[in-house]
Design an enzyme around this catalytic site. Structure first.
Site, PDB file in Angstrom:
ATOM      1  N   ASN A   1       0.855  -1.188   0.000  1.00 53.40           N
ATOM      2  CA  ASN A   1       0.000   0.000   0.000  1.00 53.40           C
ATOM      3  C   ASN A   1       0.897   1.246   0.000  1.00 53.40           C
ATOM      4  O   ASN A   1       1.677   1.453   0.932  1.00 53.40           O
ATOM      5  CB  ASN A   1      -0.892  -0.038   1.251  1.00 53.40           C
ATOM      6  CG  ASN A   1      -1.835   1.141   1.312  1.00 53.40           C
ATOM      7  OD1 ASN A   1      -1.422   2.277   1.100  1.00 53.40           O
ATOM      8  ND2 ASN A   1      -3.091   0.895   1.609  1.00 53.40           N
TER       9      ASN A   1
ATOM     10  N   ASP B   1      -0.093   4.496  -0.173  1.00 53.64           N
ATOM     11  CA  ASP B   1      -0.796   5.747   0.168  1.00 53.64           C
ATOM     12  C   ASP B   1       0.102   6.754   0.884  1.00 53.64           C
ATOM     13  O   ASP B   1      -0.011   7.963   0.665  1.00 53.64           O
ATOM     14  CB  ASP B   1      -1.994   5.465   1.091  1.00 53.64           C
ATOM     15  CG  ASP B   1      -3.091   4.681   0.400  1.00 53.64           C
ATOM     16  OD1 ASP B   1      -3.075   4.591  -0.836  1.00 53.64           O
ATOM     17  OD2 ASP B   1      -3.963   4.152   1.106  1.00 53.64           O
ATOM     18  N   HIS B   2       0.979   6.239   1.764  1.00 49.85           N
ATOM     19  CA  HIS B   2       1.801   7.166   2.557  1.00 49.85           C
ATOM     20  C   HIS B   2       2.787   7.962   1.696  1.00 49.85           C
ATOM     21  O   HIS B   2       3.235   9.030   2.107  1.00 49.85           O
ATOM     22  CB  HIS B   2       2.578   6.414   3.629  1.00 49.85           C
ATOM     23  CG  HIS B   2       1.732   6.040   4.815  1.00 49.85           C
ATOM     24  ND1 HIS B   2       0.476   6.542   5.041  1.00 49.85           N
ATOM     25  CD2 HIS B   2       1.982   5.215   5.859  1.00 49.85           C
ATOM     26  CE1 HIS B   2      -0.008   6.039   6.155  1.00 49.85           C
ATOM     27  NE2 HIS B   2       0.885   5.218   6.683  1.00 49.85           N
TER      28      HIS B   2
ATOM     29  N   ARG C   1       3.595  18.964   1.081  1.00 45.21           N
ATOM     30  CA  ARG C   1       4.144  20.188   0.499  1.00 45.21           C
ATOM     31  C   ARG C   1       3.389  20.644  -0.756  1.00 45.21           C
ATOM     32  O   ARG C   1       3.725  21.651  -1.344  1.00 45.21           O
ATOM     33  CB  ARG C   1       5.625  19.949   0.128  1.00 45.21           C
ATOM     34  CG  ARG C   1       6.568  20.039   1.305  1.00 45.21           C
ATOM     35  CD  ARG C   1       6.690  21.489   1.759  1.00 45.21           C
ATOM     36  NE  ARG C   1       7.454  21.600   2.980  1.00 45.21           N
ATOM     37  CZ  ARG C   1       8.756  21.863   3.032  1.00 45.21           C
ATOM     38  NH1 ARG C   1       9.455  22.036   1.932  1.00 45.21           N
ATOM     39  NH2 ARG C   1       9.362  21.945   4.186  1.00 45.21           N
TER      40      ARG C   1
ATOM     41  N   HIS D   1      -5.694   3.493  -1.678  1.00 49.04           N
ATOM     42  CA  HIS D   1      -7.040   3.799  -1.191  1.00 49.04           C
ATOM     43  C   HIS D   1      -7.425   5.180  -1.705  1.00 49.04           C
ATOM     44  O   HIS D   1      -6.857   6.183  -1.282  1.00 49.04           O
ATOM     45  CB  HIS D   1      -7.014   3.768   0.348  1.00 49.04           C
ATOM     46  CG  HIS D   1      -8.353   3.987   0.979  1.00 49.04           C
ATOM     47  ND1 HIS D   1      -8.542   3.900   2.343  1.00 49.04           N
ATOM     48  CD2 HIS D   1      -9.568   4.282   0.461  1.00 49.04           C
ATOM     49  CE1 HIS D   1      -9.817   4.155   2.629  1.00 49.04           C
ATOM     50  NE2 HIS D   1     -10.454   4.389   1.502  1.00 49.04           N
TER      51      HIS D   1
ATOM     52  N   ARG E   1      -9.627   7.846  -1.284  1.00 45.56           N
ATOM     53  CA  ARG E   1     -10.606   8.300  -0.289  1.00 45.56           C
ATOM     54  C   ARG E   1     -11.542   9.340  -0.877  1.00 45.56           C
ATOM     55  O   ARG E   1     -11.171  10.063  -1.790  1.00 45.56           O
ATOM     56  CB  ARG E   1      -9.886   8.900   0.924  1.00 45.56           C
ATOM     57  CG  ARG E   1      -9.380   7.863   1.878  1.00 45.56           C
ATOM     58  CD  ARG E   1      -8.742   8.500   3.098  1.00 45.56           C
ATOM     59  NE  ARG E   1      -8.494   7.504   4.101  1.00 45.56           N
ATOM     60  CZ  ARG E   1      -9.334   7.185   5.081  1.00 45.56           C
ATOM     61  NH1 ARG E   1     -10.475   7.837   5.212  1.00 45.56           N
ATOM     62  NH2 ARG E   1      -9.042   6.240   5.940  1.00 45.56           N
TER      63      ARG E   1
ATOM     64  N   ARG F   1      -7.467  12.682   0.386  1.00 49.78           N
ATOM     65  CA  ARG F   1      -6.439  13.283   1.255  1.00 49.78           C
ATOM     66  C   ARG F   1      -5.033  12.759   0.964  1.00 49.78           C
ATOM     67  O   ARG F   1      -4.060  13.400   1.299  1.00 49.78           O
ATOM     68  CB  ARG F   1      -6.794  13.073   2.724  1.00 49.78           C
ATOM     69  CG  ARG F   1      -6.484  11.703   3.262  1.00 49.78           C
ATOM     70  CD  ARG F   1      -6.511  11.726   4.766  1.00 49.78           C
ATOM     71  NE  ARG F   1      -7.860  11.694   5.280  1.00 49.78           N
ATOM     72  CZ  ARG F   1      -8.252  10.843   6.246  1.00 49.78           C
ATOM     73  NH1 ARG F   1      -7.405  10.026   6.796  1.00 49.78           N
ATOM     74  NH2 ARG F   1      -9.495  10.842   6.655  1.00 49.78           N
ATOM     75  N   HIS F   2      -4.928  11.572   0.365  1.00 43.62           N
ATOM     76  CA  HIS F   2      -3.588  11.142  -0.058  1.00 43.62           C
ATOM     77  C   HIS F   2      -3.567  10.800  -1.547  1.00 43.62           C
ATOM     78  O   HIS F   2      -3.150  11.614  -2.352  1.00 43.62           O
ATOM     79  CB  HIS F   2      -2.984  10.046   0.843  1.00 43.62           C
ATOM     80  CG  HIS F   2      -3.936   8.993   1.337  1.00 43.62           C
ATOM     81  ND1 HIS F   2      -4.631   8.175   0.507  1.00 43.62           N
ATOM     82  CD2 HIS F   2      -4.263   8.642   2.599  1.00 43.62           C
ATOM     83  CE1 HIS F   2      -5.359   7.341   1.237  1.00 43.62           C
ATOM     84  NE2 HIS F   2      -5.176   7.601   2.505  1.00 43.62           N
TER      85      HIS F   2
ATOM     86  N   GLU G   1      -8.515   0.201  -3.110  1.00 42.00           N
ATOM     87  CA  GLU G   1      -9.368   0.220  -1.916  1.00 42.00           C
ATOM     88  C   GLU G   1     -10.333   1.382  -2.048  1.00 42.00           C
ATOM     89  O   GLU G   1      -9.924   2.501  -2.396  1.00 42.00           O
ATOM     90  CB  GLU G   1      -8.525   0.413  -0.657  1.00 42.00           C
ATOM     91  CG  GLU G   1      -7.653  -0.764  -0.316  1.00 42.00           C
ATOM     92  CD  GLU G   1      -6.790  -0.472   0.904  1.00 42.00           C
ATOM     93  OE1 GLU G   1      -6.925   0.606   1.499  1.00 42.00           O
ATOM     94  OE2 GLU G   1      -5.966  -1.322   1.234  1.00 42.00           O
TER      95      GLU G   1
ATOM     96  N   THR H   1      -8.046   3.400   8.293  1.00 44.40           N
ATOM     97  CA  THR H   1      -9.286   2.624   8.286  1.00 44.40           C
ATOM     98  C   THR H   1      -9.471   1.917   9.632  1.00 44.40           C
ATOM     99  O   THR H   1      -8.711   1.020   9.968  1.00 44.40           O
ATOM    100  CB  THR H   1      -9.254   1.586   7.138  1.00 44.40           C
ATOM    101  OG1 THR H   1      -8.819   2.251   5.962  1.00 44.40           O
ATOM    102  CG2 THR H   1     -10.623   0.993   6.919  1.00 44.40           C
TER     103      THR H   1
ATOM    104  N   GLU I   1     -10.913  -9.621   2.984  1.00 39.58           N
ATOM    105  CA  GLU I   1      -9.639  -9.227   3.572  1.00 39.58           C
ATOM    106  C   GLU I   1      -9.890  -9.037   5.062  1.00 39.58           C
ATOM    107  O   GLU I   1     -10.729  -8.213   5.461  1.00 39.58           O
ATOM    108  CB  GLU I   1      -9.086  -7.937   2.949  1.00 39.58           C
ATOM    109  CG  GLU I   1      -7.750  -7.545   3.604  1.00 39.58           C
ATOM    110  CD  GLU I   1      -7.006  -6.433   2.871  1.00 39.58           C
ATOM    111  OE1 GLU I   1      -7.117  -6.344   1.628  1.00 39.58           O
ATOM    112  OE2 GLU I   1      -6.309  -5.666   3.556  1.00 39.58           O
TER     113      GLU I   1
ATOM    114  N   HIS J   1      -3.507  -4.677   7.787  1.00 37.57           N
ATOM    115  CA  HIS J   1      -3.646  -3.518   8.673  1.00 37.57           C
ATOM    116  C   HIS J   1      -2.774  -3.689   9.917  1.00 37.57           C
ATOM    117  O   HIS J   1      -2.980  -4.600  10.710  1.00 37.57           O
ATOM    118  CB  HIS J   1      -5.094  -3.239   9.110  1.00 37.57           C
ATOM    119  CG  HIS J   1      -5.289  -1.778   9.427  1.00 37.57           C
ATOM    120  ND1 HIS J   1      -4.905  -1.217  10.621  1.00 37.57           N
ATOM    121  CD2 HIS J   1      -5.768  -0.755   8.671  1.00 37.57           C
ATOM    122  CE1 HIS J   1      -5.159   0.077  10.599  1.00 37.57           C
ATOM    123  NE2 HIS J   1      -5.671   0.389   9.420  1.00 37.57           N
TER     124      HIS J   1
ATOM    125  N   GLY K   1       1.247  -1.424   4.331  1.00 41.90           N
ATOM    126  CA  GLY K   1       1.666  -0.097   3.902  1.00 41.90           C
ATOM    127  C   GLY K   1       2.567   0.601   4.896  1.00 41.90           C
ATOM    128  O   GLY K   1       3.754   0.822   4.663  1.00 41.90           O
ATOM    129  N   HIS K   2       1.992   0.950   6.045  1.00 42.11           N
ATOM    130  CA  HIS K   2       2.671   1.853   6.985  1.00 42.11           C
ATOM    131  C   HIS K   2       4.072   1.382   7.362  1.00 42.11           C
ATOM    132  O   HIS K   2       5.033   2.170   7.325  1.00 42.11           O
ATOM    133  CB  HIS K   2       1.810   2.012   8.245  1.00 42.11           C
ATOM    134  CG  HIS K   2       2.345   3.001   9.208  1.00 42.11           C
ATOM    135  ND1 HIS K   2       2.092   4.351   9.108  1.00 42.11           N
ATOM    136  CD2 HIS K   2       3.159   2.859  10.275  1.00 42.11           C
ATOM    137  CE1 HIS K   2       2.708   4.987  10.073  1.00 42.11           C
ATOM    138  NE2 HIS K   2       3.371   4.108  10.799  1.00 42.11           N
TER     139      HIS K   2
END
Ligand code: PXP
Length: 243
Positions: A6, A8-9, A17, A42, A44, A48-49, A69, A100, A150, A190, A212-213
């Protein structure tokens, strides 16, 4: 087990920025070159990302499997039917949440879930529902005709190393076995990281982990390629440590 990354980050950092760095598509390419099973993003409602243009660009990358997602809304359904990602994972979405939180309540939206899934399957898009390890939710997903669930591993991830770990782990394992009785295939994700991911090998029928994270966090120190390769190793090998 297969690994879906993932990214997204990467977009979150870029958006901090408002410019173009770090480039999401370069991140997707690096993951693809590491031969991960999927690139997961994802989209959203508030963008936002990940932005629409990111998803479209990832979709165009050759030999890249996109797992999109998205919330169970008409807007997202229309986007998925137009873009035709390889897979969609239907997730709950609350505007205020940081990430999430908890799985989707399919039971309370059974009819909409069935209606939502049908056109996606007709376009040969693989559908999964992101749910907590709960027998009622699994039975509700089975009624939609979606081939995958999932499992939300957030509770296990948070409980890892505490007295709650075993219970949260057994809930996941029981849910995966229960899903198999319905002919459902099972992914999970997750909160999984380099320390807690090894127990996923104790669940016999997991197909893919979406992470992801922890990967993007580690990438800050060792680079994305190495971070992805390390996690891929831990997914493919039943080992607590990197070789
Ligand atoms: N799977 C789903 C459905 C998610 O929503 C997320 C978080 O965006 C993940 C997996 C990955 O979670 P994490 O970033 O904690 O690895």
């Amino acid at each position: 087990m297969l690994l879906g990354v993932n990214i997204d980050h990467v977009a979150t950092l870029r958006n901090a920025r408002g410019g173009i760095e770090p480039d999401v598509i370069t991140a997707a390419r690096i993951c693809k070159d590491c031969k991960v099973a999927s690139i997961t993003t994802h989209l959203r409602e508030d963008r936002r990302h990940i932005k629409d243009a990111d998803v479209e660009a990832i979709r165009m990358l050759p030999r890249t499997r996109l797992n999109l997602e998205m919330a169970m809304t008409q807007e997202m359904l229309d986007i998925a039917l137009r873009l035709r990602p390889h897979a969609v994972c239907i997730v709950p979405e609350k505007r205020q949440e940081v990430t999430t939180e908890g799985g989707l309540d399919v039971v309370s939206q059974q009819d909409w879930a069935i209606e939502f899934t049908r056109p996606l399957l007709e376009k040969n898009i693989e559908v999964s529902f992101f749910i907590d390890p709960d027998v009622h939710q699994i039975a509700a997903v089975a009624k939609t005709g979606a081939p995958f669930i999932e499992l939300h591993t957030g509770r296990y991830s948070e409980a890892f190393g505490t007295s709650e770990e075993e219970k949260s782990f057994q809930d996941l394992k029981g849910a995966a076995l229960f899903a198999k009785n319905f002919g459902l295939k099972v992914n999970a994700g997750h909160g999984l990281n380099y320390q807690n991911v090894h127990r996923m090998h104790e669940i016999p029928n997991l197909v893919e982990l979406n992470i992801g994270h922890s990967i993007i966090s580690r990438a800050i120190f060792v680079g994305l390629e190495q971070a992805v390769k390390e996690m891929k190793y831990l997914c493919e090998n039943n080992s607590k440590n990197l070789s």
